[in-house]
Write an enzyme that holds these catalytic residues in place. Sequence first.
Site, short mmCIF file in Angstrom:
data_model
loop_
_atom_site.label_atom_id
_atom_site.label_comp_id
_atom_site.label_asym_id
_atom_site.label_seq_id
_atom_site.Cartn_x
_atom_site.Cartn_y
_atom_site.Cartn_z
N HIS A 197 0.84 -1.20 0.00
CA HIS A 197 0.00 0.00 0.00
C HIS A 197 0.88 1.26 0.00
O HIS A 197 0.73 2.13 -0.85
CB HIS A 197 -0.90 -0.03 1.25
CG HIS A 197 -1.78 1.17 1.40
ND1 HIS A 197 -3.14 1.11 1.19
CD2 HIS A 197 -1.51 2.46 1.73
CE1 HIS A 197 -3.66 2.32 1.38
NE2 HIS A 197 -2.69 3.15 1.72
N GLU A 198 1.81 1.33 0.95
CA GLU A 198 2.68 2.52 1.05
C GLU A 198 3.60 2.63 -0.17
O GLU A 198 3.86 3.72 -0.66
CB GLU A 198 3.49 2.51 2.35
CG GLU A 198 2.66 2.50 3.64
CD GLU A 198 1.62 3.62 3.72
OE1 GLU A 198 1.79 4.66 3.06
OE2 GLU A 198 0.62 3.44 4.44
N ASP A 236 -7.64 7.12 1.69
CA ASP A 236 -7.01 7.64 0.47
C ASP A 236 -8.07 8.16 -0.49
O ASP A 236 -7.91 9.21 -1.11
CB ASP A 236 -6.23 6.52 -0.25
CG ASP A 236 -5.07 6.01 0.57
OD1 ASP A 236 -4.64 6.73 1.48
OD2 ASP A 236 -4.60 4.90 0.29
#
Length: 271
Positions: A99-100, A177
């Site tokens: 994800h990051e 997000d």
Amino acid sequence: LPILPRPDVKGRTEILQWYLNKIKCDHTIDPEIIARGTVGFSGAELENLVNQSALKAAVDGKDVVTMKELEFAKDKILMGPERRSVLIDNKNKTITAYHESGHAIIAYYTKDAMPINKATIMPRGPTLGHVSLLPENDRWSETKSQLLAQMDVSMGGRVAEEIIFGSEYITTGASSDFDSATKIAKMMVTKFGMSEKLGVMTYSDTAKLSPETQAAIEQEIRGLLKDSYDRAQSILKSHAKEHKNLAEALLTYETLDAKEIQIILEGKKLR
């Protein structure tokens, strides 16, 4: 009493330098990098940041304060203390790493995105990980392409989860997000007059608008989000190898700075 404005990036750099001169520091420290990541900090908060970094160095048995301690102190003030005691199972750690890395890959390969400062999968405050970006200087206004780039970077985490783990494994981390991307799209359409279809007009109270106009606004916002999603997906698919390498490096090292991220994305090994 007159209210003093918060210092700008130049002011913050000078304040940090002033306090850093009072403690033992590594000669490679660049106060401007910390200044760029502390928009809105007052002089007292910057003093606290330097003190926290000195404390961290002492606790870790170091003789001098380095950028690592300053970054640590900045994150602690901005996001809360590290939660080292949190036991995160490997599955979630892996999802967080991809994800990051998704955010970082989009930021790295998107022309108008802010430069990356670092990426981490160390839990801090309510988050399991984060990617921090550094504006070149304090931004008072932003171009349309800078806003679109911010949306794309926001999308990166969510899109990464979908590509790697499939849509049924999307985490709640990805929904925040979407929130930030949606906020930007909404402001572009209703406040900044950046919609070709609706023209240069601002819509302050959308509830008072006709159903047709409301529908047109929603359609424009959806269109911006869909395009942003597609751009993020295209970058992550064409840089799948780099995405995997970066996620694996995060799983190994937990935190990577800008230089380390660049080394990995250039296909080199970290020493």
